[in-house]
Design an enzyme around this catalytic site. Structure first.
Site, PDB file in Angstrom:
ATOM      1  CG  MET A  19      -1.936  -1.135   1.219  1.00 35.25           C
ATOM      2  SD  MET A  19      -3.001  -1.138   2.688  1.00 35.25           S
ATOM      3  CE  MET A  19      -1.874  -1.816   3.924  1.00 35.25           C
ATOM      4  CB  CYS A 102      -2.000   0.435  -9.220  1.00 33.00           C
ATOM      5  SG  CYS A 102      -2.299   2.134  -8.712  1.00 33.00           S
TER       6      CYS A 102
END
Length: 345
Positions: A19, A102
């Site tokens: 993350m 992503c």
């Protein structure tokens, strides 16, 4: 046991998601200490690595106590991805992961992240280039497809396995969904149940409790789960899931003393890795979640986010422990919020 190249993981491993602006070494160490089995760096631009960006190079750092841990890279150019893989190889992480998931516009517009889902031949070439460029086991994290009309993860999984990857993590949404709606794990299960698939298949998306982890393990038959947003400010999610899987019993919420101890450990690691000012500043986002559910905590939290001396910060944390002596912490529902606009989970 689950094998990832030369890496041996426990049965049904729990993975901490990569993350951006969250999964730095200090946070990863805290999660490892609380039960995470496999860790990933924040995602790193292949262009930045090849261009010798100091920020990108710094993201390659891995503490010994994190291992096994891997480096995740992203990009849309075969040559650059191969060069980046070679650079990663020299730093000796335990594996290399490629981000094909992503959904953020700035990454997709570069033809990287989930943008590659629109061209699976390019995905194959990028993966092959990385596999050939490194001696490390290569893994991939991706999504179900670009949109509802192109949920091609079953084809993609076979292709990636043939290209030489050692494990695949699938987020149960398309790129167009971003983080909206519920993650669909049924296609993840189809990939896992495909007799051609021999590599571990890990599921990702919406796991926010031990009960859901067990339910999804049994229903979908995956080899392990990746946890992202549920771990932010609550690294105990890993030990709670592991305990529930093994015993069927729910652990009590971490005590305030445990929370303060882990918060201090996180601060120390942040200071060690980032240095004084940067280490203190990066911790400010974490105090809210570590101290969540304490009534009247705002005054103390305001001090924590303004102080610049580590000893003074620790003193305030000690004050909190004394002020709330005997307070019984309860589990608050975990909210899977979009913590950052660049969130790559």
């Amino acid at each position: 046991m689950v094998k990832l190249g030369h890496i041996t993981l426990p049965e049904f491993p729990l993975l901490l998601a990569p993350m951006e602006d969250v999964s730095d070494p200090p946070f990863r160490v805290v999660c490892k200490a609380n039960g995470a089995d496999l860790l990933y760096t924040e995602f790193i631009s292949s262009e930045g690595l090849v261009g010798d960006s100091a920020k990108c190079r710094r993201k390659l750092d891995i503490f010994d106590e994190e291992r096994p841990a891997g480096v995740q890279i992203f990009g849309g150019d075969e040559g650059r991805m191969a060069q980046a893989a070679q650079i990663v190889d020299l730093t000796q992480p335990d594996f290399l992961d490629i981000n094909f998931g992503c959904p953020v516009k700035g990454i997709v517009s570069q033809g990287a992240g989930s943008g590659v889902l629109k061209d699976i031949q390019l995905m194959e070439r990028l993966t092959t280039a990385c596999v050939k460029a490194t001696s490390l086991p290569v893994t991939v994290k991706t999504r179900l497809g670009w949109d509802d009309d192109t949920k091609n993860i079953e084809t993609v999984a076979e292709m990636l396995q043939d290209a030489g990857i050692k494990a695949l993590t699938i987020h149960g949404r398309t790129r167009c969904q971003m983080y909206k709606g519920e993650a669909d794990w049924s296609l993840i299960a189809k990939v896992k149940n495909n007799p051609r698939i021999q590599i571990p298949i890990f599921g990702n998306g919406d796991i926010d409790s031990p009960q859901k982890a067990l339910e999804y393990k049994n229903r979908y038959g995956i080899d392990g789960i990746m946890i992202g947003r549920a771990a932010i400010g609550y690294p105990w999610i890993f030990r709670e899931i592991r305990h529930f899987l093994q015993t069927g019993e729910e652990l009590a919420a971490p005590t305030l003393a445990e929370r303060i101890t882990v918060c201090k450990q996180h601060l120390d690691k942040s200071l060690q890795w980032r240095g004084g000012h940067a280490g203190i500043y990066s911790m400010r986002r974490h105090y809210f979640t570590y101290l969540k559910a304490l009534p009247g905590i705002k005054e103390y939290r305001n001090k924590l986010v303004t102080l610049t001396d580590p000893d003074e910060i620790k003193s305030v944390l000690d004050d909190i422990l004394r002020a709330y002596e005997g307070f019984e912490m309860e589990k608050a529902p975990i909210q899977l919020i979009n913590y950052h606009e660049n969130c790559p989970i």
